[in-house]
Design a protein around this motif. Structure first.
Motif, short mmCIF file in Angstrom:
data_model
loop_
_atom_site.label_atom_id
_atom_site.label_comp_id
_atom_site.label_asym_id
_atom_site.label_seq_id
_atom_site.Cartn_x
_atom_site.Cartn_y
_atom_site.Cartn_z
N LEU A 68 0.85 -1.18 0.00
CA LEU A 68 0.00 0.00 0.00
C LEU A 68 0.89 1.23 0.00
O LEU A 68 1.74 1.38 0.87
CB LEU A 68 -0.86 -0.05 1.27
CG LEU A 68 -2.04 0.87 1.44
CD1 LEU A 68 -3.06 0.66 0.34
CD2 LEU A 68 -2.69 0.62 2.79
N ASP A 69 0.74 2.12 -0.99
CA ASP A 69 1.55 3.33 -1.07
C ASP A 69 0.77 4.47 -0.42
O ASP A 69 -0.24 4.93 -0.95
CB ASP A 69 1.86 3.67 -2.53
CG ASP A 69 2.72 4.91 -2.66
OD1 ASP A 69 3.29 5.37 -1.64
OD2 ASP A 69 2.84 5.42 -3.78
N CYS A 70 1.23 4.93 0.72
CA CYS A 70 0.54 5.97 1.46
C CYS A 70 1.24 7.32 1.36
O CYS A 70 1.01 8.21 2.18
CB CYS A 70 0.40 5.56 2.93
SG CYS A 70 -0.75 4.20 3.17
N THR A 73 3.04 8.57 4.60
CA THR A 73 2.43 8.24 5.90
C THR A 73 2.39 6.73 6.06
O THR A 73 2.55 5.99 5.09
CB THR A 73 0.99 8.80 6.02
OG1 THR A 73 0.17 8.15 5.06
CG2 THR A 73 0.96 10.30 5.82
N GLU A 74 2.18 6.30 7.26
CA GLU A 74 2.09 4.87 7.53
C GLU A 74 0.65 4.39 7.34
O GLU A 74 -0.29 5.09 7.70
CB GLU A 74 2.52 4.58 8.97
CG GLU A 74 4.00 4.77 9.21
CD GLU A 74 4.83 3.76 8.46
OE1 GLU A 74 4.50 2.56 8.47
OE2 GLU A 74 5.84 4.18 7.84
N PRO A 75 0.47 3.19 6.80
CA PRO A 75 -0.88 2.64 6.74
C PRO A 75 -1.39 2.34 8.15
O PRO A 75 -0.60 2.10 9.06
CB PRO A 75 -0.74 1.36 5.93
CG PRO A 75 0.70 1.12 5.75
CD PRO A 75 1.46 2.31 6.22
N ARG A 98 -5.83 0.95 5.58
CA ARG A 98 -5.96 2.13 4.72
C ARG A 98 -4.90 3.14 5.11
O ARG A 98 -4.30 3.06 6.18
CB ARG A 98 -7.36 2.74 4.83
CG ARG A 98 -7.66 3.32 6.20
CD ARG A 98 -9.07 3.86 6.27
NE ARG A 98 -9.38 4.27 7.63
CZ ARG A 98 -10.59 4.38 8.10
NH1 ARG A 98 -11.62 4.14 7.32
NH2 ARG A 98 -10.80 4.77 9.34
N CYS A 99 -4.67 4.10 4.21
CA CYS A 99 -3.74 5.18 4.51
C CYS A 99 -4.41 6.15 5.47
O CYS A 99 -5.63 6.35 5.41
CB CYS A 99 -3.33 5.91 3.23
SG CYS A 99 -2.40 4.87 2.09
N ARG A 100 -3.63 6.75 6.34
CA ARG A 100 -4.18 7.75 7.26
C ARG A 100 -4.56 8.98 6.45
O ARG A 100 -3.86 9.37 5.52
CB ARG A 100 -3.17 8.12 8.32
CG ARG A 100 -2.81 6.96 9.22
CD ARG A 100 -1.77 7.35 10.26
NE ARG A 100 -1.20 6.18 10.88
CZ ARG A 100 -1.76 5.50 11.88
NH1 ARG A 100 -2.92 5.88 12.36
NH2 ARG A 100 -1.17 4.45 12.38
N SER A 101 -5.68 9.61 6.83
CA SER A 101 -6.15 10.79 6.09
C SER A 101 -6.82 11.75 7.05
O SER A 101 -7.54 11.34 7.97
CB SER A 101 -7.15 10.35 5.02
OG SER A 101 -7.73 11.47 4.39
#
Length: 191
Positions: A68-70, A73-75, A98-101
């Protein structure tokens, strides 16, 4: 009537202390019996095979590396569950990541993790939902040989990413060495 021989001895008259000592001794025997069990009972083996008992816990989803490319940020793992799908005595972990948002709902990935040995980082053995599909995972459950989820999506790029307007319930069942996907009809459609 004459008393029986020995009936007048002090140890033949029960007192409360005798009853308390007897009760304490019985409680000790029961507690010891609960701790000492045959190996097949202690392991939960009911005779159905070497791995019929409860499997070892699944891998820690926070210690895995996800595809997963975030973007810096860290997933984050926001849902997970474990089950021994392949009946080898070691549970696998299903992680929803999921990526942090700061705003909106980023797409989810759903991965099955395995670990060959305790202390070794788990690895992804199956991707059930690819974040590239742009869906989020709502409800989620893991049971014996089944994973169920509600996938949330968007009808167009104009729909705000915080308000998915499409949903579909799906189930993956472990069968013959792989996960088979079954999707329920889309709400509002006729079968």
């Amino acid at each position: 009537m004459q008393p029986l021989p020995g009936a007048d001895l002090p140890h033949t008259h029960p007192r409360a202390v005798h009853w308390v000592a007897t009760a304490a001794a019985m409680a000790g025997v029961i507690a010891l019996a609960a701790l000492i069990q045959p190996p097949s009972v202690a392991a939960g083996n009911d005779g159905k095979g070497a791995h019929a008992g409860r499997p070892a816990p699944g891998p820690d989803p926070d210690s895995a590396t996800y595809p997963l490319d975030c973007a810096g940020t860290e997933p984050e793992v926001y849902k997970h569950g474990s089950a021994d799908f392949d009946a080898d005595g070691r549970a696998e972990t299903v992680a929803v990541v999921r990526c942090r948002s700061a705003a909106g709902t980023p797409p989810s990935g759903m991965y099955v993790l395995s670990s060959t040995k305790p202390g070794v980082s788990p690895h992804v053995t199956a991707t059930l939902v690819d974040p590239a599909e742009g869906m989020s995972v709502g409800e989620f459950a893991v049971r014996e040989n089944e994973i169920s989820a509600t996938l949330l999506g968007y009808s167009s790029p104009d729909v705000p990413r915080s308000k998915p307007d499409k949903q579909r319930k799906v189930t993956w069942k472990w069968d013959d060495g792989r996960f088979g996907l079954t999707a329920e009809p889309v709400p509002g459609t006729q079968v």
